[in-house]
Design a protein around this motif. Structure first.
Motif, PDB file in Angstrom:
ATOM      1  N   GLY A  62       0.814  -1.209   0.000  1.00  0.00           N
ATOM      2  CA  GLY A  62       0.000   0.000   0.000  1.00  0.00           C
ATOM      3  C   GLY A  62       0.849   1.261   0.000  1.00  0.00           C
ATOM      4  N   PHE A  63       1.970   1.218   0.727  1.00  0.00           N
ATOM      5  CA  PHE A  63       2.858   2.374   0.800  1.00  0.00           C
ATOM      6  C   PHE A  63       3.461   2.689  -0.570  1.00  0.00           C
ATOM      7  N   VAL A  64       3.941   1.666  -1.255  1.00  0.00           N
ATOM      8  CA  VAL A  64       4.531   1.862  -2.583  1.00  0.00           C
ATOM      9  C   VAL A  64       3.472   2.310  -3.587  1.00  0.00           C
ATOM     10  N   LEU A  65       2.277   1.738  -3.508  1.00  0.00           N
ATOM     11  CA  LEU A  65       1.182   2.170  -4.386  1.00  0.00           C
ATOM     12  C   LEU A  65       0.907   3.661  -4.213  1.00  0.00           C
ATOM     13  N   ALA A  66       0.851   4.111  -2.963  1.00  0.00           N
ATOM     14  CA  ALA A  66       0.580   5.523  -2.692  1.00  0.00           C
ATOM     15  C   ALA A  66       1.659   6.414  -3.295  1.00  0.00           C
ATOM     16  N   LEU A  67       2.919   5.977  -3.222  1.00  0.00           N
ATOM     17  CA  LEU A  67       4.013   6.767  -3.777  1.00  0.00           C
ATOM     18  C   LEU A  67       3.966   6.806  -5.300  1.00  0.00           C
ATOM     19  N   ILE A  68       3.590   5.690  -5.923  1.00  0.00           N
ATOM     20  CA  ILE A  68       3.475   5.672  -7.383  1.00  0.00           C
ATOM     21  C   ILE A  68       2.354   6.597  -7.832  1.00  0.00           C
ATOM     22  N   VAL A  69       1.243   6.557  -7.117  1.00  0.00           N
ATOM     23  CA  VAL A  69       0.124   7.437  -7.461  1.00  0.00           C
ATOM     24  C   VAL A  69       0.540   8.898  -7.333  1.00  0.00           C
ATOM     25  N   ALA A  70       1.223   9.229  -6.240  1.00  0.00           N
ATOM     26  CA  ALA A  70       1.678  10.608  -6.054  1.00  0.00           C
ATOM     27  C   ALA A  70       2.652  11.016  -7.157  1.00  0.00           C
ATOM     28  N   ALA A  71       3.559  10.115  -7.519  1.00  0.00           N
ATOM     29  CA  ALA A  71       4.511  10.418  -8.586  1.00  0.00           C
ATOM     30  C   ALA A  71       3.787  10.609  -9.923  1.00  0.00           C
ATOM     31  N   GLY A  72       2.818   9.738 -10.195  1.00  0.00           N
ATOM     32  CA  GLY A  72       2.058   9.868 -11.439  1.00  0.00           C
ATOM     33  C   GLY A  72       1.278  11.167 -11.504  1.00  0.00           C
ATOM     34  N   ALA A 103      -3.674   3.589 -20.751  1.00  0.00           N
ATOM     35  CA  ALA A 103      -4.273   3.600 -19.416  1.00  0.00           C
ATOM     36  C   ALA A 103      -4.014   2.293 -18.683  1.00  0.00           C
ATOM     37  N   PHE A 104      -4.177   1.168 -19.375  1.00  0.00           N
ATOM     38  CA  PHE A 104      -3.976  -0.122 -18.726  1.00  0.00           C
ATOM     39  C   PHE A 104      -2.491  -0.445 -18.525  1.00  0.00           C
ATOM     40  N   LEU A 105      -1.614   0.128 -19.363  1.00  0.00           N
ATOM     41  CA  LEU A 105      -0.186  -0.040 -19.124  1.00  0.00           C
ATOM     42  C   LEU A 105       0.213   0.652 -17.824  1.00  0.00           C
ATOM     43  N   MET A 106      -0.335   1.836 -17.595  1.00  0.00           N
ATOM     44  CA  MET A 106      -0.052   2.536 -16.340  1.00  0.00           C
ATOM     45  C   MET A 106      -0.588   1.734 -15.155  1.00  0.00           C
ATOM     46  N   SER A 107      -1.749   1.136 -15.329  1.00  0.00           N
ATOM     47  CA  SER A 107      -2.312   0.290 -14.279  1.00  0.00           C
ATOM     48  C   SER A 107      -1.420  -0.919 -14.029  1.00  0.00           C
ATOM     49  N   ALA A 108      -0.889  -1.491 -15.108  1.00  0.00           N
ATOM     50  CA  ALA A 108      -0.008  -2.648 -14.987  1.00  0.00           C
ATOM     51  C   ALA A 108       1.250  -2.301 -14.194  1.00  0.00           C
ATOM     52  N   ILE A 109       1.851  -1.157 -14.501  1.00  0.00           N
ATOM     53  CA  ILE A 109       3.064  -0.720 -13.800  1.00  0.00           C
ATOM     54  C   ILE A 109       2.754  -0.446 -12.332  1.00  0.00           C
ATOM     55  N   LEU A 110       1.637   0.218 -12.074  1.00  0.00           N
ATOM     56  CA  LEU A 110       1.238   0.546 -10.706  1.00  0.00           C
ATOM     57  C   LEU A 110       1.112  -0.708  -9.856  1.00  0.00           C
ATOM     58  N   HIS A 111       0.369  -1.679 -10.343  1.00  0.00           N
ATOM     59  CA  HIS A 111       0.111  -2.872  -9.543  1.00  0.00           C
ATOM     60  C   HIS A 111       1.350  -3.761  -9.435  1.00  0.00           C
ATOM     61  N   ASP A 112       2.171  -3.808 -10.479  1.00  0.00           N
ATOM     62  CA  ASP A 112       3.343  -4.670 -10.431  1.00  0.00           C
ATOM     63  C   ASP A 112       4.392  -4.124  -9.470  1.00  0.00           C
ATOM     64  N   PHE A 113       4.676  -2.833  -9.544  1.00  0.00           N
ATOM     65  CA  PHE A 113       5.658  -2.254  -8.633  1.00  0.00           C
ATOM     66  C   PHE A 113       5.125  -2.249  -7.199  1.00  0.00           C
ATOM     67  N   GLY A 114       3.801  -2.112  -7.064  1.00  0.00           N
ATOM     68  CA  GLY A 114       3.215  -2.218  -5.737  1.00  0.00           C
ATOM     69  C   GLY A 114       3.477  -3.579  -5.126  1.00  0.00           C
ATOM     70  N   LEU A 115       3.357  -4.637  -5.947  1.00  0.00           N
ATOM     71  CA  LEU A 115       3.640  -5.987  -5.464  1.00  0.00           C
ATOM     72  C   LEU A 115       5.111  -6.129  -5.067  1.00  0.00           C
ATOM     73  N   TRP A 116       5.994  -5.454  -5.802  1.00  0.00           N
ATOM     74  CA  TRP A 116       7.420  -5.451  -5.447  1.00  0.00           C
ATOM     75  C   TRP A 116       7.602  -4.950  -4.010  1.00  0.00           C
ATOM     76  N   GLY A 117       6.757  -4.028  -3.595  1.00  0.00           N
ATOM     77  CA  GLY A 117       6.869  -3.464  -2.262  1.00  0.00           C
ATOM     78  C   GLY A 117       6.753  -4.495  -1.159  1.00  0.00           C
ATOM     79  N   MET A 118       6.137  -5.638  -1.430  1.00  0.00           N
ATOM     80  CA  MET A 118       6.012  -6.665  -0.397  1.00  0.00           C
ATOM     81  C   MET A 118       7.339  -7.331  -0.082  1.00  0.00           C
ATOM     82  N   GLY A 119       8.329  -7.127  -0.954  1.00  0.00           N
ATOM     83  CA  GLY A 119       9.665  -7.636  -0.663  1.00  0.00           C
ATOM     84  C   GLY A 119       9.992  -8.975  -1.270  1.00  0.00           C
TER      85      GLY A 119
END
Length: 409
Positions: free
Chosen positions: A89-99, A306-322
């Protein structure tokens, strides 16, 4: 899907190099990102600031990247494997803010509020208070009440908005309803695989010992339940923020319209993603993904952008789990949804009729849920299915369905 973009993560520091959130790391690694985010929100309302915003943009993006790759919210916690979704969730929030900073930095016409909140004395006394408007802009992800959100589909309100107390009571009831629903759906998902789906070590949603057809039906059911869990969990979180915003910060109920519009009633993928599903990422999907690609290759480019941006958002968010990312499945799911929408547009072009009705509903749920298997499987293999949202003895399902034989962390 053949989408091999995971090499990009070779340029990102390994997640295990992140450190805990302390007063020092908060001031050095976190605070600058949110200051730059707020400053960009303030400047996008101010005429003549385009050069300043463009100058700040690379600094902001570097700051967001630094924050996302240096902070581990569960670093020192005992049950960190069960709480790794905090980092997601933390990484998702940062990606959204950056976008949003990217979208705001290229905005040539300053943003304006389209209306003042009824009963808001501050907004009546000062119609041009950019400081408070910047705060609203930073937290108002869908942009209702702003000039840039024209075309936004906001679900109809069913709660009483004339009375703050009545609105809070209605939202509180709504919160507990979805909290109970989300927990029971989560329980059922974990019940299908206590040592896989329900384990922080992770495991596949597929059952190799079952015949192919039975395994497909089983994983399809799990995919459907996973979609419900995402919907119910997000609704629960949104209701809690609504209670805080209206009950503590004295915001007006109109500032917190409904999040979802019964997505299970969608009769086309276009209706599902553009209207009935939540629109909280609409700003960056359109501004950062759809608009640039639509200028290059037209409407199809806009859809896939639009869906490519969604793909990047969700994939990098998953990276945040470690535990790494997986663009081929996580990102692939969202790109396939874009393909489905393009197929609907193609159908309309050749037949003259929109996808809709009962057939449209079957098509929508089949396409979203069937392909959703690869997304849910990736999530569960990374351990997301084992996430603990509240202690086991306080789970609503504990009192109705009993305790799950979950493995120890």
């Amino acid at each position: 899907m053949g989408l091999r973009l995971d090499w990009i993560y070779d340029f990102i520091p390994p997640p295990e190099t992140r450190g805990p959130l302390t007063w020092q790391s908060a001031s050095i690694d976190v605070l600058p990102s949110f200051v730059l985010y707020f400053l960009t929100a303030y400047l996008v309302q101010t005429p003549g600031t385009l050069p300043i915003r463009l100058t700040l943009l690379p600094i902001s993006l570097w700051s967001f990247f630094r924050t996302a790759t240096r902070i581990d919210l569960v670093y020192d916690l005992k049950y960190r494997e069960w709480l790794a979704y905090w980092n997601l969730g933390f990484v998702l929030a940062l990606i959204v803010a950056a976008g949003r900073c990217i979208s705001w930095s290229y905005q040539q016409v300053p943003y304006k509020r389209l209306y003042c909140i009824p009963g808001d004395r501050r907004s009546k006394e000062n119609q041009d208070n950019r400081f408070w408007d910047a705060l609203d802009l930073c937290t108002n992800l869908r942009g209702h009440g702003w000039s840039w959100s024209r075309g936004l589909q906001v679900p109809p309100e069913t709660r009483p908005t004339h009375s703050r107390s009545d609105f809070l009571v209605s939202t509180l009831i709504h919160f507990f309803q979805y909290l109970i629903l989300a927990d029971h759906v989560h329980w059922v998902l974990q019940w299908f695989g206590p040592t896989t789906i329900g384990s922080p070590s992770g495991g596949t949603i597929h059952h190799p010992s079952l015949p192919p057809i039975h395994n497909f039906l089983r994983s399809t059911l799990l995919s459907f339940l996973g979609g419900l869990l995402v919907c119910f969990s997000m609704q629960t979180a949104y209701d809690s923020f609504t209670l805080i915003g209206v009950g503590i910060f004295n915001q007006h109920p109109l500032q917190w319209p409904p999040l979802f519009d019964s997505p299970w009633l969608a009769s086309s993928l276009t209706e599902f993603w553009a209207k009935r599903w939540h629109q909280i990422f609409r700003d960056i999907f359109i501004g950062v993904g759809a608009k640039p690609l639509s200028m290059l290759i037209g409407r199809i480019g806009g859809v896939f952008g639009a869906f490519l941006m969604s793909a990047i958002l969700h994939d990098f968010g998953l990276w945040g789990m470690g535990r790494g990312a997986e663009f081929s499945t996580v990102g692939g799911y969202f790109l396939v949804q874009g393909l489905g929408i393009v197929l609907e547009h193609t159908w309309r072009h050749f037949t003259g009729s929109r996808v809709g009705g009962l057939v449209g509903r079957v098509w929508t749920i089949t396409w979203a849920v069937t392909w959703g298997q690869m997304l849910l499987d990736a999530w569960c293999r990374k351990g997301l299915g084992a996430s603990v949202f509240h202690p086991d003895r306080y789970r609503p399902s504990y009192f109705t369905l009993g305790r799950l034989p979950l493995p120890s962390a």
